[in-house]
Write a protein that holds these residues in place. Structure first.
Motif, PDB file in Angstrom:
ATOM      1  N   THR A 585     -12.049   2.345   2.071  1.00 35.01           N
ATOM      2  CA  THR A 585     -10.807   3.217   2.565  1.00 35.01           C
ATOM      3  C   THR A 585     -10.608   2.766   3.975  1.00 35.01           C
ATOM      4  O   THR A 585     -11.261   2.231   4.711  1.00 35.01           O
ATOM      5  CB  THR A 585     -11.394   4.744   2.642  1.00 35.01           C
ATOM      6  N   TRP A 586      -9.404   3.281   4.515  1.00 34.27           N
ATOM      7  CA  TRP A 586      -9.002   2.968   5.913  1.00 34.27           C
ATOM      8  C   TRP A 586      -7.940   3.889   6.171  1.00 34.27           C
ATOM      9  O   TRP A 586      -6.952   4.084   5.732  1.00 34.27           O
ATOM     10  CB  TRP A 586      -8.524   1.720   6.041  1.00 34.27           C
ATOM     11  N   LYS A 587      -8.164   4.723   7.164  1.00 39.35           N
ATOM     12  CA  LYS A 587      -7.156   5.365   7.737  1.00 39.35           C
ATOM     13  C   LYS A 587      -6.115   4.845   8.746  1.00 39.35           C
ATOM     14  O   LYS A 587      -6.488   4.420   9.688  1.00 39.35           O
ATOM     15  CB  LYS A 587      -7.789   6.906   8.518  1.00 39.35           C
ATOM     16  N   LEU A 588      -4.864   4.689   8.033  1.00 34.85           N
ATOM     17  CA  LEU A 588      -3.931   3.841   8.799  1.00 34.85           C
ATOM     18  C   LEU A 588      -3.522   4.296  10.019  1.00 34.85           C
ATOM     19  O   LEU A 588      -3.123   5.434  10.039  1.00 34.85           O
ATOM     20  CB  LEU A 588      -2.719   3.560   7.864  1.00 34.85           C
ATOM     21  N   PRO A 589      -3.796   3.528  10.971  1.00 40.80           N
ATOM     22  CA  PRO A 589      -3.262   3.933  12.522  1.00 40.80           C
ATOM     23  C   PRO A 589      -1.822   4.496  12.679  1.00 40.80           C
ATOM     24  O   PRO A 589      -1.062   3.793  11.642  1.00 40.80           O
ATOM     25  CB  PRO A 589      -3.755   2.917  13.419  1.00 40.80           C
ATOM     26  N   ASP A 590      -1.652   5.322  13.446  1.00 43.47           N
ATOM     27  CA  ASP A 590      -0.340   5.850  13.622  1.00 43.47           C
ATOM     28  C   ASP A 590       0.526   6.139  12.204  1.00 43.47           C
ATOM     29  O   ASP A 590       1.585   5.900  12.156  1.00 43.47           O
ATOM     30  CB  ASP A 590       0.550   4.369  14.455  1.00 43.47           C
ATOM     31  N   SER A 591      -0.161   6.887  11.385  1.00 44.49           N
ATOM     32  CA  SER A 591       0.489   7.128  10.202  1.00 44.49           C
ATOM     33  C   SER A 591      -0.432   8.371   9.721  1.00 44.49           C
ATOM     34  O   SER A 591      -1.464   8.571  10.271  1.00 44.49           O
ATOM     35  CB  SER A 591       0.389   5.995   9.139  1.00 44.49           C
ATOM     36  N   SER A 592       0.081   9.066   8.635  1.00 40.47           N
ATOM     37  CA  SER A 592      -0.629  10.219   7.956  1.00 40.47           C
ATOM     38  C   SER A 592      -1.241   9.774   6.920  1.00 40.47           C
ATOM     39  O   SER A 592      -1.657  10.586   5.893  1.00 40.47           O
ATOM     40  CB  SER A 592       0.553  11.502   7.864  1.00 40.47           C
ATOM     41  N   TRP A 593      -1.438   8.336   6.593  1.00 42.75           N
ATOM     42  CA  TRP A 593      -1.678   7.923   5.278  1.00 42.75           C
ATOM     43  C   TRP A 593      -3.313   7.322   5.328  1.00 42.75           C
ATOM     44  O   TRP A 593      -3.522   6.888   6.396  1.00 42.75           O
ATOM     45  CB  TRP A 593      -1.147   6.686   4.710  1.00 42.75           C
ATOM     46  N   THR A 594      -4.141   7.648   4.242  1.00 41.15           N
ATOM     47  CA  THR A 594      -5.457   6.961   4.138  1.00 41.15           C
ATOM     48  C   THR A 594      -5.047   5.980   3.037  1.00 41.15           C
ATOM     49  O   THR A 594      -4.644   6.439   1.831  1.00 41.15           O
ATOM     50  CB  THR A 594      -6.246   8.243   3.701  1.00 41.15           C
ATOM     51  N   MET A 595      -5.647   4.819   3.184  1.00 41.56           N
ATOM     52  CA  MET A 595      -5.412   3.769   2.126  1.00 41.56           C
ATOM     53  C   MET A 595      -6.692   3.529   1.521  1.00 41.56           C
ATOM     54  O   MET A 595      -7.854   3.741   1.985  1.00 41.56           O
ATOM     55  CB  MET A 595      -4.988   2.405   3.003  1.00 41.56           C
ATOM     56  N   PHE A 596      -6.692   3.353   0.141  1.00 35.75           N
ATOM     57  CA  PHE A 596      -7.948   3.174  -0.728  1.00 35.75           C
ATOM     58  C   PHE A 596      -7.824   1.900  -1.536  1.00 35.75           C
ATOM     59  O   PHE A 596      -6.709   1.370  -1.842  1.00 35.75           O
ATOM     60  CB  PHE A 596      -8.020   4.201  -1.501  1.00 35.75           C
ATOM     61  N   TRP A 597      -8.870   1.327  -1.949  1.00 36.54           N
ATOM     62  CA  TRP A 597      -8.927   0.262  -2.655  1.00 36.54           C
ATOM     63  C   TRP A 597     -10.109   0.274  -3.529  1.00 36.54           C
ATOM     64  O   TRP A 597     -11.097   0.759  -3.279  1.00 36.54           O
ATOM     65  CB  TRP A 597      -8.692  -1.266  -1.967  1.00 36.54           C
ATOM     66  N   THR A 598     -10.211  -0.699  -4.595  1.00 37.55           N
ATOM     67  CA  THR A 598     -11.199  -0.876  -5.599  1.00 37.55           C
ATOM     68  C   THR A 598     -11.613  -2.310  -5.639  1.00 37.55           C
ATOM     69  O   THR A 598     -12.463  -2.599  -6.301  1.00 37.55           O
ATOM     70  CB  THR A 598     -10.762  -0.270  -7.185  1.00 37.55           C
ATOM     71  N   THR A 599     -11.112  -3.089  -4.908  1.00 38.58           N
ATOM     72  CA  THR A 599     -11.466  -4.337  -4.673  1.00 38.58           C
ATOM     73  C   THR A 599     -12.924  -4.518  -4.154  1.00 38.58           C
ATOM     74  O   THR A 599     -13.231  -4.308  -3.205  1.00 38.58           O
ATOM     75  CB  THR A 599     -10.653  -5.181  -3.769  1.00 38.58           C
ATOM     76  N   GLU A 600     -13.795  -5.472  -4.925  1.00 34.23           N
ATOM     77  CA  GLU A 600     -15.129  -5.457  -4.786  1.00 34.23           C
ATOM     78  C   GLU A 600     -15.249  -6.383  -3.542  1.00 34.23           C
ATOM     79  O   GLU A 600     -14.917  -7.387  -3.527  1.00 34.23           O
ATOM     80  CB  GLU A 600     -15.748  -6.295  -5.996  1.00 34.23           C
ATOM     81  N   GLY A 601     -16.042  -5.624  -2.700  1.00 36.45           N
ATOM     82  CA  GLY A 601     -16.383  -6.630  -1.257  1.00 36.45           C
ATOM     83  C   GLY A 601     -15.615  -6.479  -0.350  1.00 36.45           C
ATOM     84  O   GLY A 601     -15.982  -7.149   0.672  1.00 36.45           O
TER      85      GLY A 601
END
Length: 638
Positions: A585-601
């Motif tokens: 996960t990554w809380k995208l800077p300068d936005s109200s979004w949190t990004m998620f992914w299921t990509t291994e590693g």
């Protein structure tokens, strides 16, 4: 030992959410006279419910998938039905006394919590033993179990060796599941009268043969099926001239009298095995989707083990099978080989197949809310055990193990989620499988036939106008889940030619729509990014029924196992659920979004793959919302 043990404080304080508690109380709390205080009414279950009515920490620690504002739930003050569980104990003669006493304590607790139990004994069906020997063995074990239950006080238990009779039905009843056999209930009041008084009937699997007036030992599974048919109101012995209205009235009366909510199998082999090396048993099985594939898997693994199996000494009959468990189909097969042979499959596999088929046949006759549970006697008896950790400092305790029967009664869920990554479920490995009739899952296109790959001239994207997709129901699902009105034309225009596929659970109770997106900086043949555009569950199905787990598991295992990304607003209540299942996960800077992914590693700041993370970020920042209402457009709800 008190029935109202500290177990309930642990379970209710650490594993049950407020929503679970309200759902349990609305279903299992009996009607109380008016004018009594709140605390007085809550004491009647006979078990110390601890801090159930105080703020519970589990609301934060045990998230459920839910979008939008929560619904206010009311507690039903009446309870018309007798809630019941059928409990089959396999090979009780091999269970040591402390474990058996723990199992009986759990059964008593279930009764105090509103779930009556009917116990059926399965001492085996050794063809080399006479019916008289098996019947006497079952009677001895029934007396042993009844004595263990009686020591905890209360109404106690009653042994029944005359509850079953041979059926007069000779003609097969047309059905895709086993709704008929030569066994029926001799007198339903022999079971219902004790159950209404809180007594636990212990049924000895013997049937009275009317033709020659004798008792005959029968397989325990036949007894379970006969009891299920009786409690479900299934009548196969009806005359052709029977009035349909009379049939309907009898069925409705049965439904009012009793609700068969659980089929519980206590088996030394534990739950249905998984090929995942990190998991002993499958956590959850959706029979509508998984039955055939699991059956084929057990058969194939069983045949493989047959070819490679070498002879060896059997463990002693007093040694619990769980203690010699080395793999899903390994040493336990040697321990149990002589009891139920199945051609071409080791006995361990045959027992798993038998358990799976029995639950399928039983649940097919019951409402969708009913469920099955397969676990070991040791696991069902852990109500008063704490894990031992010699590495802890003096005075430092550990959390009590969850009793799967108690936990399932209170939550109607497995001990852990089936959609969690295997490494995150590792700490909660349990030989327990939770099974529901469930719902079918439709995946368009079918990844087994047409793998999900980026669109091209030879592989065009599907369209929502595809006749396999019910667009009005899909739109309703999205709008109900997000509590927002969709700008349909804008949405259809935006995803046209980009759709990777769509996953539908049941009758549009849940759905996931995935697209192929191009990063803003992409040029030429830059690879497209798989993006979870919409993940929606009907409000009435959020937090229960496993719909979200079914969808997510299908997405990451069947459709896009290499990885997918998505975004969610930081204040979305579903984020706790997403955090547990995402690989990063990554809380995208300068936005109200949190990004998620299921990509291994894939990790933030990782050298060599930072281009993929930049692609994910670009897509998650660039997708334009398609909501018709001003609030949705302003907030960018997605």
């Amino acid at each position: 030992m008190k029935v109202g043990s500290e177990l309930m404080l642990d379970v209710l304080g650490s594993t049950v959410t407020r929503r679970d508690a309200r759902s349990y109380l609305s279903r299992f709390r009996s009607e109380k006279p008016k004018g009594r205080s709140r605390n007085e009414r809550h004491d009647d279950v006979g078990v110390n419910l601890g801090n159930l009515y105080l703020p519970v920490h589990a609301v934060e620690q045990n998230p459920v998938f839910r979008q939008g504002p929560g619904e206010t739930q009311t507690v039903n003050e009446t309870l018309e039905q007798l809630h019941t569980a059928l409990v089959k104990i396999r090979r009780p003669q091999t269970i040591d006394n402390p474990t058996l006493e723990g199992v009986c304590l759990t059964l008593v607790q279930l009764v105090r919590l509103g779930m009556s139990s009917v116990v059926v004994l399965d001492c085996g069906n050794d063809e080399q033993r006479s019916s008289l020997y098996l019947r006497r063995l079952a009677m001895e074990q029934a007396d042993r179990i009844a004595a263990s239950i009686d020591q905890y006080g209360g109404p106690g238990a009653r042994c029944l060796d005359n509850a079953l009779a041979s059926s007069l039905e000779d003609e097969p009843f047309p059905s895709s599941v086993k709704v008929q056999s030569g066994t029926c209930i001799s007198n339903r009041n022999l079971l219902l009268n004790p159950l209404r008084r809180g007594i636990i009937p212990v049924v000895i699997p013997t049937t009275f043969v009317r033709s020659d007036q004798r008792l005959v030992h029968i397989p325990a599974d036949e007894a379970i099926l006969a009891l299920t048919r009786e409690f479900a109101g299934v009548r196969t012995g009806l005359d052709e001239e029977t009035d349909p209205q009379e049939i309907a009235e009898k069925f409705q009366q049965t439904q009012k009298e009793i609700s068969l909510d659980r089929i519980i199998l206590l088996d030394p082999l534990g739950g249905i095995p998984s090929t995942d090396e990190q998991c002993r048993s499958r956590v959850f099985i959706n029979l509508e989707q998984d039955y055939e594939s699991i059956r084929s898997e057990i058969l194939s693994v069983g045949k493989s083990d047959t070819q490679s199996d070498s002879s060896g000494d059997l463990p002693t009959s007093k040694e619990p099978a769980s203690k010699v468990f080395t793999s899903s189909f390994g040493e336990v097969g040697k321990y149990d080989r002589a009891f139920a042979p199945l051609t071409g499959v080791p006995t361990t596999g045959s027992h798993h197949l038998s358990n799976l088929a029995l639950l399928r046949d039983c649940l097919a006759m019951l409402p969708p809310s009913s469920s099955g549970l397969v676990t070991t006697p040791e696991n069902a008896a852990n109500a008063n055990r704490r894990p031992v950790d010699s590495g802890l400092a003096p005075g430092v305790g550990t959390r009590r193990q969850r009793n799967p029967l108690i936990h399932n009664l209170l939550t109607d869920k497995p001990v852990s989620s089936s959609s969690l990554p295997s490494d995150r479920a590792k700490g909660s490995i349990s030989p327990t499988t939770f099974i529901k009739r469930g719902m079918p899952v439709s995946i368009i296109p079918d990844p087994r036939v047409h793998p999900w790959t980026p669109p091209s001239k030879s592989n065009p994207s599907i369209s929502l106008s595809d006749p396999r997709i019910d667009l009005p129901r899909l739109i309703h699902l999205i709008e109900d889940s997000f509590s927002r009105r969709l700008d349909v034309q804008h949405y259809l225009s935006r995803i046209e030619g980009r759709i990777a596929g769509i996953i539908i659970a049941g009758e549009y109770e849940g759905g996931a729509l995935l697209t192929w997106e191009s990063p803003c900086h992409a040029t030429g043949q830059w690879p497209l990014v798989p993006y979870l555009d919409k993940f929606a569950v009907l409000k009435r199905s959020q937090g229960s029924g496993g719909v979200a787990d079914i969808l997510f598991k299908a997405m990451v295992k069947d459709c896009l196992p290499s990885g997918v990304c998505w975004r969610s607003r930081r204040d979305n209540p579903a984020n706790k659920w997403y955090f547990e299942r995402a690989r990063g996960t990554w809380k995208l800077p300068d936005s109200s979004w949190t990004m998620f992914w299921t990509t291994e590693g894939l990790q933030v700041g990782q050298k060599g793959r930072d281009w993929l993370l930049r692609d994910y970020e670009s897509v998650c920042r660039g997708v334009v919302p398609s909501w018709a209402d001003a609030a949705g457009k302003e907030r960018g709800v997605d």
